[in-house]
Motif scaffolding. Sequence first.
Motif, PDB file in Angstrom:
ATOM      1  N   ALA A   1       0.865  -1.191   0.000  1.00 15.39           N
ATOM      2  CA  ALA A   1       0.000   0.000   0.000  1.00 15.39           C
ATOM      3  C   ALA A   1       0.895   1.233   0.000  1.00 15.39           C
ATOM      4  N   PRO A   2       0.323   2.410  -0.255  1.00 15.38           N
ATOM      5  CA  PRO A   2       1.148   3.617  -0.165  1.00 15.38           C
ATOM      6  C   PRO A   2       1.727   3.761   1.250  1.00 15.38           C
ATOM      7  N   LEU A   3       2.957   4.221   1.312  1.00 18.53           N
ATOM      8  CA  LEU A   3       3.656   4.355   2.591  1.00 18.53           C
ATOM      9  C   LEU A   3       3.139   5.619   3.284  1.00 18.53           C
ATOM     10  N   ASP A   4       2.225   5.443   4.224  1.00 20.89           N
ATOM     11  CA  ASP A   4       1.603   6.638   4.814  1.00 20.89           C
ATOM     12  C   ASP A   4       1.761   6.653   6.334  1.00 20.89           C
ATOM     13  N   MET A   5       0.939   5.875   7.057  1.00 24.77           N
ATOM     14  CA  MET A   5       1.016   5.701   8.512  1.00 24.77           C
ATOM     15  C   MET A   5       0.593   6.908   9.328  1.00 24.77           C
ATOM     16  N   ARG A   6      -0.060   7.894   8.730  1.00 20.37           N
ATOM     17  CA  ARG A   6      -0.520   9.025   9.545  1.00 20.37           C
ATOM     18  C   ARG A   6      -1.845   8.660  10.203  1.00 20.37           C
ATOM     19  N   MET A   7      -1.920   8.814  11.512  1.00 23.47           N
ATOM     20  CA  MET A   7      -3.217   8.609  12.183  1.00 23.47           C
ATOM     21  C   MET A   7      -4.156   9.741  11.794  1.00 23.47           C
ATOM     22  N   ASP A   8      -3.599  10.923  11.677  1.00 24.09           N
ATOM     23  CA  ASP A   8      -4.370  12.076  11.197  1.00 24.09           C
ATOM     24  C   ASP A   8      -3.956  12.307   9.743  1.00 24.09           C
ATOM     25  N   PRO A   9      -4.826  11.949   8.796  1.00 23.12           N
ATOM     26  CA  PRO A   9      -4.425  12.026   7.385  1.00 23.12           C
ATOM     27  C   PRO A   9      -4.129  13.441   6.901  1.00 23.12           C
ATOM     28  N   THR A  10      -4.441  14.454   7.733  1.00 20.16           N
ATOM     29  CA  THR A  10      -4.108  15.822   7.321  1.00 20.16           C
ATOM     30  C   THR A  10      -2.748  16.258   7.893  1.00 20.16           C
ATOM     31  N   ALA A  11      -2.128  15.401   8.689  1.00 18.57           N
ATOM     32  CA  ALA A  11      -0.816  15.755   9.261  1.00 18.57           C
ATOM     33  C   ALA A  11       0.198  15.949   8.140  1.00 18.57           C
ATOM     34  N   GLU A  12       1.189  16.793   8.412  1.00 20.89           N
ATOM     35  CA  GLU A  12       2.102  17.178   7.334  1.00 20.89           C
ATOM     36  C   GLU A  12       3.021  16.051   6.866  1.00 20.89           C
TER      37      GLU A  12
ATOM     38  N   ARG B   1      20.455   4.339  -0.457  1.00 22.87           N
ATOM     39  CA  ARG B   1      20.956   3.891  -1.769  1.00 22.87           C
ATOM     40  C   ARG B   1      19.786   3.770  -2.761  1.00 22.87           C
ATOM     41  N   ARG B   2      18.700   3.148  -2.299  1.00 27.38           N
ATOM     42  CA  ARG B   2      17.549   2.928  -3.181  1.00 27.38           C
ATOM     43  C   ARG B   2      16.892   4.243  -3.604  1.00 27.38           C
ATOM     44  N   ARG B   3      16.725   5.148  -2.639  1.00 33.51           N
ATOM     45  CA  ARG B   3      15.959   6.376  -2.949  1.00 33.51           C
ATOM     46  C   ARG B   3      16.726   7.314  -3.871  1.00 33.51           C
ATOM     47  N   LYS B   4      18.045   7.079  -4.014  1.00 31.35           N
ATOM     48  CA  LYS B   4      18.814   7.878  -4.987  1.00 31.35           C
ATOM     49  C   LYS B   4      18.369   7.513  -6.407  1.00 31.35           C
ATOM     50  N   GLN B   5      17.915   6.249  -6.571  1.00 33.51           N
ATOM     51  CA  GLN B   5      17.441   5.825  -7.895  1.00 33.51           C
ATOM     52  C   GLN B   5      16.006   6.286  -8.121  1.00 33.51           C
ATOM     53  N   LYS B   6      15.126   5.952  -7.159  1.00 34.88           N
ATOM     54  CA  LYS B   6      13.741   6.457  -7.247  1.00 34.88           C
ATOM     55  C   LYS B   6      13.113   6.419  -5.853  1.00 34.88           C
ATOM     56  N   PRO B   7      12.122   7.313  -5.640  1.00 41.99           N
ATOM     57  CA  PRO B   7      11.528   7.389  -4.300  1.00 41.99           C
ATOM     58  C   PRO B   7      10.897   6.063  -3.873  1.00 41.99           C
ATOM     59  N   ILE B   8      10.930   5.808  -2.566  1.00 33.92           N
ATOM     60  CA  ILE B   8      10.285   4.608  -2.014  1.00 33.92           C
ATOM     61  C   ILE B   8       8.859   5.019  -1.645  1.00 33.92           C
ATOM     62  N   GLU B   9       7.910   4.488  -2.401  1.00 33.29           N
ATOM     63  CA  GLU B   9       6.541   5.007  -2.288  1.00 33.29           C
ATOM     64  C   GLU B   9       5.607   4.051  -1.556  1.00 33.29           C
ATOM     65  N   ARG B  10       5.971   2.754  -1.543  1.00 33.29           N
ATOM     66  CA  ARG B  10       4.983   1.774  -1.073  1.00 33.29           C
ATOM     67  C   ARG B  10       5.553   0.895   0.035  1.00 33.29           C
ATOM     68  N   THR B  11       4.645   0.377   0.854  1.00 30.42           N
ATOM     69  CA  THR B  11       5.059  -0.493   1.963  1.00 30.42           C
ATOM     70  C   THR B  11       5.781  -1.733   1.421  1.00 30.42           C
ATOM     71  N   GLY B  12       5.252  -2.276   0.316  1.00 27.17           N
ATOM     72  CA  GLY B  12       5.835  -3.500  -0.251  1.00 27.17           C
ATOM     73  C   GLY B  12       7.297  -3.294  -0.636  1.00 27.17           C
ATOM     74  N   GLY B  13       7.599  -2.146  -1.236  1.00 23.71           N
ATOM     75  CA  GLY B  13       8.973  -1.839  -1.635  1.00 23.71           C
ATOM     76  C   GLY B  13       9.874  -1.743  -0.420  1.00 23.71           C
TER      77      GLY B  13
ATOM     78  N   ILE C   1      14.053  -4.042   3.244  1.00 22.93           N
ATOM     79  CA  ILE C   1      14.482  -4.443   4.596  1.00 22.93           C
ATOM     80  C   ILE C   1      14.949  -5.897   4.571  1.00 22.93           C
ATOM     81  N   ARG C   2      14.166  -6.743   3.927  1.00 25.02           N
ATOM     82  CA  ARG C   2      14.511  -8.170   3.815  1.00 25.02           C
ATOM     83  C   ARG C   2      15.911  -8.344   3.227  1.00 25.02           C
TER      84      ARG C   2
END
Length: 318
Positions: free
Chosen positions: A129-140, A177-189, A194-195
């Motif tokens: 899913a999208p990497l979010d984790m905000r309890m308040d979805p309007t949080a910055e 290292r990974r984010r230099k290539q492209k942003p990490i957008e999702r939990t699965g990525g 980590i694995r």
Amino acid sequence: MLPSVLQPNETDHVPVLAEEVRLSLSVDPGDTVVDATFGAGGHAAVLAEELRGRGRVIAIDRDPSVRPYFEEFRRRFGVQSRFLRGEAADVLDRLAENGVQADALLLDLGVSSMQLDRPERGFSYAVDAPLDMRMDPTAEVSARDLVNDSPERELVTIFRRYGEERYAKQIARAIVRRRKQKPIERTGGLVELIRAAIPAPARFGDGHPAKRVFQALRIAVNDELGELEEALPAAFEMLRPGGRIAVIAFHSLEDRIVKRYFQRLERGCVCPPDFPICVCGRKPELRRLNRKAIRPSSQEVAVNPRAASARLRAAVKS
Ligand SMILES: C[S@@+](CC[C@H](N)C(=O)[O-])C[C@H]1O[C@@H](n2cnc3c(N)ncnc32)[C@H](O)[C@@H]1O
């Protein structure tokens, strides 16, 4: 019709240590009950039963998606009730400023089953899913922002401090290292990364390999410890003398804050131990109901494995 993600689920309502909370808070008809972490309203329902139709419930949560649960709660119980959305500490301060006093107040910390089980909220390492984790979805700041924008050293600190992750350094390095290539957008990525970053044997021991990093990110994104430090005095302030507070923590960092706060207020006197008599004149401000945190029974954990790490502490205001 609400979108399906907002439909209350039956399983959302299983409150942790419910009977222990009921006994600790000892609610009487006519009381004002404040549930500062309403969630799916499971504890609020248990406490509202005790009001026997007289009294009121003030429900607080920073997550606006709990509102349908509150509406359902309101329909079910004939007590006066209202929902206030916001950070617990801010809302409790406002209530105290307006002269509202609580007879019983609950803080059931952390993330709710409803938040964990909604994949789109990005709390879970079990679904992509999208990497979010905000309890308040309007949080910055979301988990995506932290993972992609924080300096490597800060990521290491977050993973170590809030997740006690042994491989914090390796994981932070792999992220950078990974984010230099492209942003990490999702939990699965993030889970895959980590694995790959930890030694092979660690991928199979002590639960899911991403568990600790996800916990750490969630705590950081929602400033859970900072919020707790502020919510405790705000809660205590709005309790009436003789009122009761109960706090359920889900990890030792939170529990330590609660334990120390209660101990400090119970001690009263702050004179150095070698002073023959007290000169500070401070009196105990509360009495702890239990010396040790109350843990769930093995029966409760068997039925609700999420209760396993719960610790309940409760106190009465002097
Ligand atoms: C563990 S759940 C509560 C579950 C609830 N006791 C029940 O029985 O359904 C925690 C809830 O508190 C909210 N929460 C956590 N920290 C908060 C804070 N500092 N201020 C306001 N709400 C908070 C979360 O959004 C979540 O809905």
